[in-house]
Design a protein around this motif. Sequence first.
Motif, PDB file in Angstrom:
ATOM      1  N   LEU A   1       3.032  -3.929  -5.611  1.00  0.00           N
ATOM      2  CA  LEU A   1       2.655  -3.956  -4.101  1.00  0.00           C
ATOM      3  C   LEU A   1       2.154  -2.620  -3.596  1.00  0.00           C
ATOM      4  CD1 LEU A   1       4.245  -5.357  -1.461  1.00  0.00           C
ATOM      5  CD2 LEU A   1       5.748  -3.641  -1.718  1.00  0.00           C
ATOM      6  N   ALA A   2       2.517  -1.591  -4.168  1.00  0.00           N
ATOM      7  CA  ALA A   2       2.029  -0.224  -3.881  1.00  0.00           C
ATOM      8  C   ALA A   2       0.571  -0.113  -3.958  1.00  0.00           C
ATOM      9  CB  ALA A   2       2.814   1.022  -4.376  1.00  0.00           C
ATOM     10  N   TRP A   3       0.052  -0.598  -5.153  1.00  0.00           N
ATOM     11  CA  TRP A   3      -1.241  -0.206  -5.610  1.00  0.00           C
ATOM     12  C   TRP A   3      -2.230  -1.211  -5.879  1.00  0.00           C
ATOM     13  CZ3 TRP A   3       1.672   2.707  -9.881  1.00  0.00           C
ATOM     14  CH2 TRP A   3       2.500   3.624  -9.446  1.00  0.00           C
ATOM     15  N   ARG A   4      -1.786  -2.451  -5.934  1.00  0.00           N
ATOM     16  CA  ARG A   4      -2.626  -3.648  -6.403  1.00  0.00           C
ATOM     17  C   ARG A   4      -2.322  -4.809  -5.392  1.00  0.00           C
ATOM     18  NH1 ARG A   4      -3.133  -4.009 -12.983  1.00  0.00           N
ATOM     19  NH2 ARG A   4      -3.506  -1.968 -13.290  1.00  0.00           N
TER      20      ARG A   4
ATOM     21  N   GLY B   1       8.463  -0.968   1.351  1.00  0.00           N
ATOM     22  CA  GLY B   1       7.034  -0.792   0.835  1.00  0.00           C
ATOM     23  C   GLY B   1       7.105  -1.136  -0.506  1.00  0.00           C
ATOM     24  N   GLY B   2       6.148  -0.496  -1.016  1.00  0.00           N
ATOM     25  CA  GLY B   2       4.921   0.480  -0.545  1.00  0.00           C
ATOM     26  C   GLY B   2       5.440   1.616   0.305  1.00  0.00           C
ATOM     27  N   GLU B   3       4.566   2.061   1.288  1.00  0.00           N
ATOM     28  CA  GLU B   3       4.972   3.071   2.171  1.00  0.00           C
ATOM     29  C   GLU B   3       4.581   2.580   3.559  1.00  0.00           C
ATOM     30  OE1 GLU B   3       6.799   5.687   2.499  1.00  0.00           O
ATOM     31  OE2 GLU B   3       6.284   5.883   4.581  1.00  0.00           O
TER      32      GLU B   3
ATOM     33  N   THR C   1      11.101   4.759   4.270  1.00  0.00           N
ATOM     34  CA  THR C   1       9.915   5.638   4.340  1.00  0.00           C
ATOM     35  C   THR C   1      10.003   6.874   2.824  1.00  0.00           C
ATOM     36  OG1 THR C   1       8.501   7.259   5.299  1.00  0.00           O
ATOM     37  CG2 THR C   1      10.810   6.986   6.062  1.00  0.00           C
ATOM     38  N   ASN C   2       8.834   7.325   2.543  1.00  0.00           N
ATOM     39  CA  ASN C   2       8.961   8.744   1.736  1.00  0.00           C
ATOM     40  C   ASN C   2       9.027   9.772   2.617  1.00  0.00           C
ATOM     41  OD1 ASN C   2       6.231   8.769   2.529  1.00  0.00           O
ATOM     42  ND2 ASN C   2       5.662   8.115   0.577  1.00  0.00           N
ATOM     43  N   GLY C   3       8.948   9.748   3.993  1.00  0.00           N
ATOM     44  CA  GLY C   3       8.855  10.888   4.635  1.00  0.00           C
ATOM     45  C   GLY C   3       7.581  11.503   4.905  1.00  0.00           C
TER      46      GLY C   3
ATOM     47  N   VAL D   1      14.482  10.894  -0.774  1.00  0.00           N
ATOM     48  CA  VAL D   1      14.360  12.392  -1.040  1.00  0.00           C
ATOM     49  C   VAL D   1      14.358  12.235  -2.737  1.00  0.00           C
ATOM     50  CG1 VAL D   1      15.402  14.672  -1.327  1.00  0.00           C
ATOM     51  CG2 VAL D   1      15.738  13.267   0.810  1.00  0.00           C
ATOM     52  N   LYS D   2      12.911  12.585  -3.044  1.00  0.00           N
ATOM     53  CA  LYS D   2      12.649  12.136  -4.426  1.00  0.00           C
ATOM     54  C   LYS D   2      13.244  13.272  -5.532  1.00  0.00           C
ATOM     55  CE  LYS D   2       9.016   9.058  -3.592  1.00  0.00           C
ATOM     56  NZ  LYS D   2       9.866   7.925  -3.826  1.00  0.00           N
ATOM     57  N   GLY D   3      13.255  14.425  -4.971  1.00  0.00           N
ATOM     58  CA  GLY D   3      13.938  15.513  -5.895  1.00  0.00           C
ATOM     59  C   GLY D   3      13.679  16.890  -5.038  1.00  0.00           C
TER      60      GLY D   3
ATOM     61  N   GLY E   1       0.734  -1.202   0.124  1.00  0.00           N
ATOM     62  CA  GLY E   1       0.043  -0.059  -0.066  1.00  0.00           C
ATOM     63  C   GLY E   1       0.959   1.083   0.087  1.00  0.00           C
ATOM     64  N   CYS E   2       0.465   2.170  -0.856  1.00  0.00           N
ATOM     65  CA  CYS E   2       0.935   3.456  -0.813  1.00  0.00           C
ATOM     66  C   CYS E   2      -0.071   4.463  -1.552  1.00  0.00           C
ATOM     67  CB  CYS E   2       2.406   3.391  -1.496  1.00  0.00           C
ATOM     68  SG  CYS E   2       2.930   5.284  -1.579  1.00  0.00           S
ATOM     69  N   PRO E   3      -0.048   5.759  -0.646  1.00  0.00           N
ATOM     70  CA  PRO E   3      -1.189   6.578  -1.304  1.00  0.00           C
ATOM     71  C   PRO E   3      -0.407   7.518  -2.499  1.00  0.00           C
ATOM     72  CG  PRO E   3      -0.476   7.082   0.912  1.00  0.00           C
ATOM     73  CD  PRO E   3       0.047   6.020   0.473  1.00  0.00           C
ATOM     74  N   TRP E   4       0.656   7.367  -2.617  1.00  0.00           N
ATOM     75  CA  TRP E   4       1.373   8.217  -3.643  1.00  0.00           C
ATOM     76  C   TRP E   4       1.283   7.358  -5.001  1.00  0.00           C
ATOM     77  CZ3 TRP E   4       6.502  10.952  -1.566  1.00  0.00           C
ATOM     78  CH2 TRP E   4       5.923  11.954  -0.398  1.00  0.00           C
ATOM     79  N   ARG E   5       1.601   8.173  -6.192  1.00  0.00           N
ATOM     80  CA  ARG E   5       1.368   7.558  -7.316  1.00  0.00           C
ATOM     81  C   ARG E   5       2.710   7.968  -8.356  1.00  0.00           C
ATOM     82  NH1 ARG E   5      -1.298   4.844  -4.949  1.00  0.00           N
ATOM     83  NH2 ARG E   5      -3.501   4.138  -5.172  1.00  0.00           N
ATOM     84  N   CYS E   6       3.963   7.854  -7.785  1.00  0.00           N
ATOM     85  CA  CYS E   6       5.164   7.960  -8.422  1.00  0.00           C
ATOM     86  C   CYS E   6       5.232   7.392  -9.873  1.00  0.00           C
ATOM     87  CB  CYS E   6       6.234   7.686  -7.630  1.00  0.00           C
ATOM     88  SG  CYS E   6       6.297   8.377  -5.980  1.00  0.00           S
ATOM     89  N   PRO E   7       5.352   8.016 -10.872  1.00  0.00           N
ATOM     90  CA  PRO E   7       5.233   7.390 -12.063  1.00  0.00           C
ATOM     91  C   PRO E   7       6.639   6.431 -12.358  1.00  0.00           C
ATOM     92  CG  PRO E   7       5.185   9.881 -12.412  1.00  0.00           C
ATOM     93  CD  PRO E   7       5.502   9.641 -10.974  1.00  0.00           C
ATOM     94  N   THR E   8       7.567   6.525 -11.404  1.00  0.00           N
ATOM     95  CA  THR E   8       8.947   5.528 -11.662  1.00  0.00           C
ATOM     96  C   THR E   8       8.711   4.806 -10.678  1.00  0.00           C
ATOM     97  OG1 THR E   8       9.944   7.214 -10.071  1.00  0.00           O
ATOM     98  CG2 THR E   8      10.357   7.327 -12.605  1.00  0.00           C
ATOM     99  N   CYS E   9       7.623   4.273  -9.856  1.00  0.00           N
ATOM    100  CA  CYS E   9       7.448   3.501  -8.680  1.00  0.00           C
ATOM    101  C   CYS E   9       8.114   1.989  -9.155  1.00  0.00           C
ATOM    102  CB  CYS E   9       6.173   3.255  -8.126  1.00  0.00           C
ATOM    103  SG  CYS E   9       5.974   2.183  -6.721  1.00  0.00           S
ATOM    104  N   HIS E  10       8.722   1.625  -8.273  1.00  0.00           N
ATOM    105  CA  HIS E  10       9.510   0.092  -8.662  1.00  0.00           C
ATOM    106  C   HIS E  10       8.490  -1.082  -8.182  1.00  0.00           C
ATOM    107  CE1 HIS E  10      12.906  -1.468 -10.551  1.00  0.00           C
ATOM    108  NE2 HIS E  10      12.864  -2.364  -9.600  1.00  0.00           N
TER     109      HIS E  10
HETATM  110  S1  SF4 Z   1       6.085   2.983  -2.881  1.00  0.00           S
HETATM  111 FE1  SF4 Z   1       7.477   4.679  -3.075  1.00  0.00          FE
HETATM  112  S2  SF4 Z   1       7.852   5.080  -5.373  1.00  0.00           S
HETATM  113 FE2  SF4 Z   1       6.030   3.721  -5.071  1.00  0.00          FE
HETATM  114  S3  SF4 Z   1       4.277   5.261  -5.304  1.00  0.00           S
HETATM  115 FE3  SF4 Z   1       4.881   4.900  -3.102  1.00  0.00          FE
HETATM  116  S4  SF4 Z   1       6.163   6.730  -2.506  1.00  0.00           S
HETATM  117 FE4  SF4 Z   1       6.333   6.256  -4.764  1.00  0.00          FE
END
Ligand code: SF4
Length: 216
Positions: free
Chosen positions: A44-47, A77-79, A104-106, A128-130, A31-40
């Motif tokens: 795991l994060a979204w499905r 994670g995920g986050e 963590t993404n902080g 730190v993403k950028g 799980g992660c509420p963010w939607r980073c286009p480069t998520c590796h």
């Molecule tokens: S798991 Fe990390 S890279 Fe993937 S969407 Fe979340 S913060 Fe972004």
Amino acid sequence: MSSPWNAVRGFERVSLCDWPGRVSAVLFVAGCPWRCPTCHNAVLAWRAHLLAPLDREATLADLRRRRLWLDGLVVSGGEPTAAPELEALLEDVARLGLPVKLDTNGSDPARLEALLAAGLVDTVAVDVKGPWSRYPELTGQAASSEAVEAWFARIFAMAKQKPQQFLFRCTRVPQLTEEDLAQVRKQVPEMFPVHWQEFIPPRPIPLETEYAQTHS
Ligand code: SF4
């Protein structure tokens, strides 16, 4: 019955790269509420419903058996700080007696502070993403520049109190220019090295039907 282990959807038994200088095992919290286009770890994060939860007893037994060969356990994670039952999971794994690193993404500095104060986490690795100004684009419009800057001000203040417990890292995703990378270096207090990570393009996210076929 609800268990904090329901959120754990991945396990790397041995990793030489998730905790610099240590041989670790890694638990991946879904799980992660963010939607980073480069998520590796997009599945795991979204499905995460496509991934089976881990068997708590078997995983703990495996870790216990290899306890002397491991230098630590990474919770990634995920986050993980978005998982409602993270504290219960960390309390459960604390019985292993292994040092714990949290990735963590902080985005939840208050929770981080509480986890450190409770002794549930030994090291925190913060991405730190950028540059702060680029966070909306880098996170799929999930995090505003202002919010991120405020979260990191709090995290840096914490880190200055406990410098040995914090790592800061940045992945050189293709969207970041050399100027952006220089800005990242400037944003992180000078006393902390920035661990630069090379970007490996993620595999395309499989369709649910494709996933079911390859994992049945
Ligand atoms: S798991 Fe990390 S890279 Fe993937 S969407 Fe979340 S913060 Fe972004």
